[in-house]
Design an enzyme around this catalytic site. Structure first.
Site, PDB file in Angstrom:
ATOM      1  N   TYR A   1       0.848  -1.192   0.000  1.00  0.00           N
ATOM      2  CA  TYR A   1       0.000   0.000   0.000  1.00  0.00           C
ATOM      3  C   TYR A   1       0.893   1.254   0.000  1.00  0.00           C
ATOM      4  CZ  TYR A   1      -3.333   3.500   1.563  1.00  0.00           C
ATOM      5  OH  TYR A   1      -4.093   4.629   1.667  1.00  0.00           O
TER       6      TYR A   1
ATOM      7  N   ASP B   1       0.234  -6.642   7.720  1.00  0.00           N
ATOM      8  CA  ASP B   1      -0.959  -5.906   7.337  1.00  0.00           C
ATOM      9  C   ASP B   1      -1.870  -6.893   6.599  1.00  0.00           C
ATOM     10  OD1 ASP B   1      -2.950  -4.417   6.127  1.00  0.00           O
ATOM     11  OD2 ASP B   1      -1.649  -2.747   5.570  1.00  0.00           O
TER      12      ASP B   1
ATOM     13  N   LYS C   1     -12.216  -1.116   5.657  1.00  0.00           N
ATOM     14  CA  LYS C   1     -12.444  -2.001   4.521  1.00  0.00           C
ATOM     15  C   LYS C   1     -13.410  -3.135   4.893  1.00  0.00           C
ATOM     16  CE  LYS C   1      -9.439   0.666   2.451  1.00  0.00           C
ATOM     17  NZ  LYS C   1      -8.445   1.118   3.384  1.00  0.00           N
TER      18      LYS C   1
HETATM   19  N1  PLP Z   1      -3.335  -1.070   4.514  1.00  0.00           N
HETATM   20  C1  PLP Z   1      -3.817  -1.362   3.302  1.00  0.00           C
HETATM   21  C2  PLP Z   1      -3.410  -2.644   2.640  1.00  0.00           C
HETATM   22  C3  PLP Z   1      -4.702  -0.483   2.662  1.00  0.00           C
HETATM   23  O1  PLP Z   1      -5.180  -0.796   1.447  1.00  0.00           O
HETATM   24  C4  PLP Z   1      -5.054   0.724   3.317  1.00  0.00           C
HETATM   25  C5  PLP Z   1      -5.966   1.685   2.682  1.00  0.00           C
HETATM   26  O2  PLP Z   1      -6.353   1.550   1.540  1.00  0.00           O
HETATM   27  C6  PLP Z   1      -4.523   0.987   4.578  1.00  0.00           C
HETATM   28  C7  PLP Z   1      -3.667   0.065   5.147  1.00  0.00           C
HETATM   29  C8  PLP Z   1      -4.831   2.278   5.310  1.00  0.00           C
HETATM   30  O3  PLP Z   1      -6.082   2.221   5.910  1.00  0.00           O
HETATM   31  P1  PLP Z   1      -6.913   3.551   6.321  1.00  0.00           P
HETATM   32  O4  PLP Z   1      -7.332   4.198   5.042  1.00  0.00           O
HETATM   33  O5  PLP Z   1      -8.044   3.018   7.138  1.00  0.00           O
HETATM   34  O6  PLP Z   1      -6.000   4.418   7.099  1.00  0.00           O
END
Ligand code: PLP
Length: 417
Positions: free
Chosen positions: A123, A203, A228
């Protein structure tokens, strides 16, 4: 953990059946007034019954006393119990966003001079945190390919964390969690200095606990964007950290108390409500993703589809071993046509979609499609994108709960244009 000899739909049904009761009941019991749903407790401070009560609470001797909303809240705590149950974790900490969870875990576990090993393709905001922000605090990262060998080669005596994102955003790369855990454990004595072996943090946002449970494979901490699939309705921003009580408490101290990344009680209530249907939603979205991946892979206009359900995916066998399901997100690349600009071609497909929605995020009830090179991963240097396989013609699709047939027809008609 995915049996190739059983129909995938049956595996999904069994996984949903295993989690269903937990989704509905974990962390919940009727309040004193008999209300079935937990109350949304909106108070920022809580009254003490006596001076001694207050002193006990501040000494940490009284688990049931609430003091101040940033230090704990009953609605948030109920959600944390549900999250811990679903992940099979000793403890969970809810945070204000996925990035708050990730940044907090990194900062709670590292100090100036420390080193992290992380995958090249991940990400973009997490990558940016590691590449641009943490070096200002003296914490450096080596970005490597997804293999155990590549992680091993990058280890120095300052390595504190092995960062894993699997499946990865947006190319659905699969990292062998157990292999990285074994590598970390092999460094138990000495190689990483007096502070002990590197910790393995994962993650797991793309998989959700429906499709993958990294703690059972030996990971130290799992982080999720609850924005998500966990909350599941696209109406909340939140994050979570799960693992042992000691590591989660340390993360909570840093993220929530120290940096203020507290989840609002209303958001916690919305996530908990979403989680009651989590298993059912994931069962359906994962089935749709596998069907859509197969249909796109057979389409003449599509060059490649990235989804671990496909035998052609390089992580297919590994995903079968370490996942409970292949997840609800896929990506695909259009076949390049002579003299046609890939970005322009992609724009036309996006604009022709009628059932799928062109929007960022994932894990929503709606199917969401995005073009990473011009949006979510635009902050990543072009060369890093290229090395991570994020081409200009790549689309990411997060399957929602629409009819799978309607979605396949929608992509068909958009690709035909
Ligand atoms: N980790 C992954 C794999 C993501 O796709 C995202 C956001 O798209 C995040 C972390 C970050 O999450 P947030 O938008 O809730 O801060």
């Amino acid at each position: 953990m995915i049996d190739p000899h059983l129909p995938y739909s049956e595996q999904l049904r069994r996984r949903a059946d295993r989690l269903g009761t937990m989704c509905v009941h974990a962390g919940e019991s009727p309040g004193a007034d008999g209300a079935l749903d937990p109350a949304i407790v909106m108070s920022s401070a809580f009254a003490f019954t006596s001076a001694e009560h207050a002193a006990r609470a501040f000494r940490g001797e009284d688990d049931d006393t609430w003091i101040y909303g940033r230090w704990g809240n009953p609605t948030v705590r109920a959600l944390e119990h549900k999250l811990a149950a679903l992940e099979g974790a000793e403890a969970a900490c809810a945070t204000s966003s996925g990035m708050a969870a990730i940044a907090g875990v990194l900062l709670a576990n590292c100090e100036a001079g420390d080193h992290i090993v992380a995958p090249r393709s991940m990400y973009a905001e997490s990558a940016r945190l590691l590449r641009e922000r943490l070096p200002k605090l003296g914490i450096t990262t080596t970005f490597v390919e997804r293999s155990r060998e590549a992680y091993a080669e990058a280890v120095t005596e300052k390595t504190r964390l092995f960062y894993v994102e699997t499946p990865s955003n947006p190319t659905l790369g699969i990292v062998d969690i157990q292999a990285i855990v074994e590598l970390a454990r092999s460094l138990e004595t000495g190689a990483c200095g007096a502070r002990g072996r590197p910790r393995v943090i994962v993650d797991g946002t793309f998989a959700t606990p429906f499709a993958q449970t990294p703690l059972a494979l030996g990971a130290d901490l799992v982080m999720h964007s609850m924005t998500k699939g966990l909350s599941g309705h696209g109406d909340v921003i939140g994050g979570a950290v799960m693992g042992s009580r000691a590591l989660v408490d340390a993360a909570q101290e840093a993220i929530v108390k120290g940096f203020g990344g507290v989840l609002a009680p209303l958001s916690a209530w919305l996530v908990a409500r979403g989680l009651r249907t989590f298993a059912l939603r994931q069962e359906r979205a994962c089935a749709t993703a596998a069907e859509l991946a197969a249909a796109l892979a057979a389409h003449a206009r599509v060059a490649v589809v990235h989804h671990p359900s496909l035998a052609s995916h390089p992580g297919h066998a590994l995903a079968q071993r370490q996942m409970h399901a292949y997840g609800a997100v896929l990506s695909f690349e259009l076949r390049a046509e002579a003299g046609v600009d890939a970005v322009d071609q992609g724009r036309k497909v996006l604009e022709a979609l009628r059932v799928a929605t062109h929007a960022v995020s994932l894990g929503d009830v709606r199917t969401l499609v995005v073009h990473p090179a011009s949006t979510t991963h635009s902050t990543m240097p072009a060369e890093t994108r290229r090395l991570g396989g994020i081409t200009d013609g790549l689309f990411r699709v997060s399957c929602g709960l629409e009819s799978s047939g309607d979605l396949r027809a929608d992509f068909d008609q958009a690709l035909e244009r």
